[in-house]
Motif scaffolding. Structure first.
Motif, mmCIF file in Angstrom:
data_model
loop_
_atom_site.group_PDB
_atom_site.id
_atom_site.type_symbol
_atom_site.label_atom_id
_atom_site.label_comp_id
_atom_site.label_asym_id
_atom_site.label_seq_id
_atom_site.Cartn_x
_atom_site.Cartn_y
_atom_site.Cartn_z
ATOM 1 N N PHE A 1 -13.094 -8.813 10.223
ATOM 2 C CA PHE A 1 -12.654 -8.587 8.855
ATOM 3 C C PHE A 1 -13.768 -8.034 7.967
ATOM 4 O O PHE A 1 -13.496 -7.487 6.897
ATOM 5 C CB PHE A 1 -12.126 -9.884 8.239
ATOM 6 N N ASP A 2 -15.023 -8.203 8.396
ATOM 7 C CA ASP A 2 -16.149 -7.839 7.538
ATOM 8 C C ASP A 2 -16.129 -6.375 7.111
ATOM 9 O O ASP A 2 -16.486 -6.039 5.982
ATOM 10 C CB ASP A 2 -17.480 -8.146 8.244
ATOM 11 N N SER A 3 -15.705 -5.493 8.028
ATOM 12 C CA SER A 3 -15.735 -4.062 7.719
ATOM 13 C C SER A 3 -14.394 -3.527 7.234
ATOM 14 O O SER A 3 -14.271 -2.323 6.987
ATOM 15 C CB SER A 3 -16.173 -3.277 8.959
ATOM 16 N N LEU A 4 -13.397 -4.404 7.097
ATOM 17 C CA LEU A 4 -12.051 -3.930 6.765
ATOM 18 C C LEU A 4 -11.683 -4.114 5.296
ATOM 19 O O LEU A 4 -10.657 -3.606 4.842
ATOM 20 C CB LEU A 4 -11.013 -4.650 7.643
ATOM 21 N N GLY A 5 -12.503 -4.831 4.540
ATOM 22 C CA GLY A 5 -12.253 -4.979 3.112
ATOM 23 C C GLY A 5 -10.989 -5.732 2.778
ATOM 24 O O GLY A 5 -10.350 -5.458 1.749
ATOM 25 N N LEU A 6 -10.605 -6.706 3.603
ATOM 26 C CA LEU A 6 -9.381 -7.461 3.338
ATOM 27 C C LEU A 6 -9.615 -8.535 2.282
ATOM 28 O O LEU A 6 -10.710 -9.100 2.175
ATOM 29 C CB LEU A 6 -8.900 -8.136 4.617
ATOM 30 N N SER A 7 -8.584 -8.819 1.527
ATOM 31 C CA SER A 7 -8.659 -9.957 0.611
ATOM 32 C C SER A 7 -8.678 -11.236 1.427
ATOM 33 O O SER A 7 -8.303 -11.254 2.607
ATOM 34 C CB SER A 7 -7.442 -9.968 -0.318
ATOM 35 N N ARG A 8 -9.085 -12.334 0.773
ATOM 36 C CA ARG A 8 -9.125 -13.619 1.490
ATOM 37 C C ARG A 8 -7.742 -14.006 1.994
ATOM 38 O O ARG A 8 -7.578 -14.497 3.120
ATOM 39 C CB ARG A 8 -9.690 -14.694 0.577
ATOM 40 N N ALA A 9 -6.720 -13.761 1.185
ATOM 41 C CA ALA A 9 -5.351 -14.127 1.574
ATOM 42 C C ALA A 9 -4.885 -13.301 2.769
ATOM 43 O O ALA A 9 -4.295 -13.837 3.713
ATOM 44 C CB ALA A 9 -4.397 -13.931 0.396
ATOM 45 N N ASP A 10 -5.145 -11.979 2.720
ATOM 46 C CA ASP A 10 -4.733 -11.108 3.833
ATOM 47 C C ASP A 10 -5.483 -11.464 5.106
ATOM 48 O O ASP A 10 -4.912 -11.451 6.209
ATOM 49 C CB ASP A 10 -4.973 -9.646 3.474
ATOM 50 N N ALA A 11 -6.781 -11.768 4.966
ATOM 51 C CA ALA A 11 -7.570 -12.136 6.133
ATOM 52 C C ALA A 11 -7.047 -13.422 6.758
ATOM 53 O O ALA A 11 -6.958 -13.544 7.991
ATOM 54 C CB ALA A 11 -9.038 -12.295 5.746
ATOM 55 N N HIS A 12 -6.668 -14.382 5.928
ATOM 56 C CA HIS A 12 -6.137 -15.647 6.441
ATOM 57 C C HIS A 12 -4.821 -15.405 7.179
ATOM 58 O O HIS A 12 -4.595 -15.964 8.275
ATOM 59 C CB HIS A 12 -5.916 -16.634 5.290
ATOM 60 N N THR A 13 -3.948 -14.584 6.593
ATOM 61 C CA THR A 13 -2.665 -14.285 7.235
ATOM 62 C C THR A 13 -2.875 -13.598 8.582
ATOM 63 O O THR A 13 -2.248 -13.958 9.590
ATOM 64 C CB THR A 13 -1.813 -13.385 6.320
ATOM 65 N N GLN A 14 -3.784 -12.628 8.599
ATOM 66 C CA GLN A 14 -4.042 -11.886 9.822
ATOM 67 C C GLN A 14 -4.645 -12.788 10.895
ATOM 68 O O GLN A 14 -4.300 -12.689 12.079
ATOM 69 C CB GLN A 14 -4.992 -10.715 9.524
ATOM 70 N N LEU A 15 -5.559 -13.665 10.483
ATOM 71 C CA LEU A 15 -6.175 -14.589 11.429
ATOM 72 C C LEU A 15 -5.119 -15.509 12.033
ATOM 73 O O LEU A 15 -5.091 -15.727 13.256
ATOM 74 C CB LEU A 15 -7.252 -15.413 10.728
ATOM 75 N N THR A 16 -4.244 -16.033 11.197
ATOM 76 C CA THR A 16 -3.187 -16.924 11.678
ATOM 77 C C THR A 16 -2.307 -16.216 12.704
ATOM 78 O O THR A 16 -1.938 -16.795 13.737
ATOM 79 C CB THR A 16 -2.329 -17.420 10.498
ATOM 80 N N GLU A 17 -1.996 -14.946 12.438
ATOM 81 C CA GLU A 17 -1.133 -14.177 13.338
ATOM 82 C C GLU A 17 -1.784 -13.951 14.690
ATOM 83 O O GLU A 17 -1.146 -14.133 15.740
ATOM 84 C CB GLU A 17 -0.774 -12.835 12.690
ATOM 85 N N VAL A 18 -3.052 -13.542 14.699
ATOM 86 C CA VAL A 18 -3.684 -13.223 15.984
ATOM 87 C C VAL A 18 -4.004 -14.486 16.784
ATOM 88 O O VAL A 18 -3.974 -14.467 18.016
ATOM 89 C CB VAL A 18 -4.939 -12.345 15.814
ATOM 90 N N LEU A 19 -4.283 -15.593 16.100
ATOM 91 C CA LEU A 19 -4.481 -16.854 16.813
ATOM 92 C C LEU A 19 -3.195 -17.251 17.533
ATOM 93 O O LEU A 19 -3.221 -17.671 18.704
ATOM 94 C CB LEU A 19 -4.901 -17.953 15.840
ATOM 95 N N ALA A 20 -2.057 -17.121 16.856
ATOM 96 C CA ALA A 20 -0.775 -17.456 17.474
ATOM 97 C C ALA A 20 -0.460 -16.502 18.620
ATOM 98 O O ALA A 20 -0.008 -16.930 19.697
ATOM 99 C CB ALA A 20 0.332 -17.422 16.426
ATOM 100 N N LEU A 21 -0.709 -15.215 18.421
ATOM 101 C CA LEU A 21 -0.389 -14.205 19.420
ATOM 102 C C LEU A 21 -1.170 -14.429 20.708
ATOM 103 O O LEU A 21 -0.642 -14.227 21.812
ATOM 104 C CB LEU A 21 -0.687 -12.812 18.858
ATOM 105 N N THR A 22 -2.413 -14.845 20.590
ATOM 106 C CA THR A 22 -3.275 -15.021 21.761
ATOM 107 C C THR A 22 -3.319 -16.461 22.264
ATOM 108 O O THR A 22 -4.075 -16.782 23.189
ATOM 109 C CB THR A 22 -4.715 -14.563 21.442
#
Length: 239
Positions: free
Chosen positions: A100-121
């Motif tokens: 996320f460091d180089s993608l400029g995501l907001s904290r909320a978007d980063a949290h949502t994305q993290l939750t999704e990829v943790l579930a997916l994997t």
């Protein structure tokens, strides 16, 4: 879509890739060849860790010359390594957050994305476990999750099934088959001939840094030149 034209890589007097021209357009694209064929070097070129001495790289219609690895990540080009590159003193979740460091995501978007990829994997329950305490399969999933966190257009995997048990291999294949429908082309190196045959719709074969064959998987794997280079079969017998 990956398009390479006249790619040559030189390390002193050694050329692990020489004049390579190939188009790789499979949704799940295999890249195979014997040890020393230039496969990992090619992934290093595509991911920006190695700059070829000549040739051009076009990814999804865009020219990628001597672009640093960080810029490729910003453009949705991600990869894993033969030996998982994770920080043992960080949790699984924190290793993934690095993307996320180089993608400029907001904290909320980063949290949502993290939750999704943790579930997916399948890593949700291990999110706060230190990476140094994870088994080999989970470490590979952390690397893949980190790739997916960047919302990739291309995810390149270097021998992701190496050392996995049969059930782990099956779970990996189930995950990888989902990725094209999520918008990512998959490029996979693996020595497991059966995995490549079951997973990939197209495959390219290298030997001594040159292209042996490329095309639909079953047709290419049956090519006598491929079987001779990859399996050591006599070319006439393979025919």
């Amino acid at each position: 879509m990956i398009e390479l034209k006249d790619i040559t890589v030189s390390f002193g007097g050694v050329k692990p890739i020489s004049g390579l021209t190939v188009t790789m357009g499979g949704r799940i694209q295999g890249l195979i060849g014997p040890n020393g064929a230039g496969k990992t070097t090619l992934l290093n070129v595509l991911s920006g860790f190695v700059t070829p001495v000549s040739g051009s790289i076009t990814l999804f219609g865009e020219n990628f010359g001597p672009v640093r690895a960080e810029a490729r990540l910003e453009n949705g080009i991600t990869r894993s390594f033969q030996t998982p590159q994770v920080a043992a003193d960080l949790t699984a979740a924190d290793n993934i957050r690095v993307s996320f460091d180089s993608l400029g995501l907001s904290r909320a978007d980063a949290h949502t994305q993290l939750t999704e990829v943790l579930a997916l994997t399948g890593l949700t329950a291990q999110a706060e476990v230190m990476a140094g305490a994870l088994d080999g399969y989970s470490l590979r999933m952390v690397e893949i999750a980190r790739c997916l966190a960047a919302k990739p257009r291309l995810i390149m995997l270097d021998e992701p099934a190496a050392g996995l048990a049969a059930d782990e291999r099956a779970r990996l294949m189930t995950l990888l088959k989902r990725l094209p429908d999520m918008g990512a082309q998959v490029l996979i190196i693996d020595h497991d001939f059966d995995l490549i045959g079951d997973l990939c719709d197209q495959v390219a074969v290298l030997d001594f840094g040159k292209l042996v064959a490329s095309g639909p998987t079953q047709e290419t794997l049956a090519n006598p030149k491929v079987r001779a280079a990859y399996l050591g079969e006599d070319e006439e017998d393979a025919a």
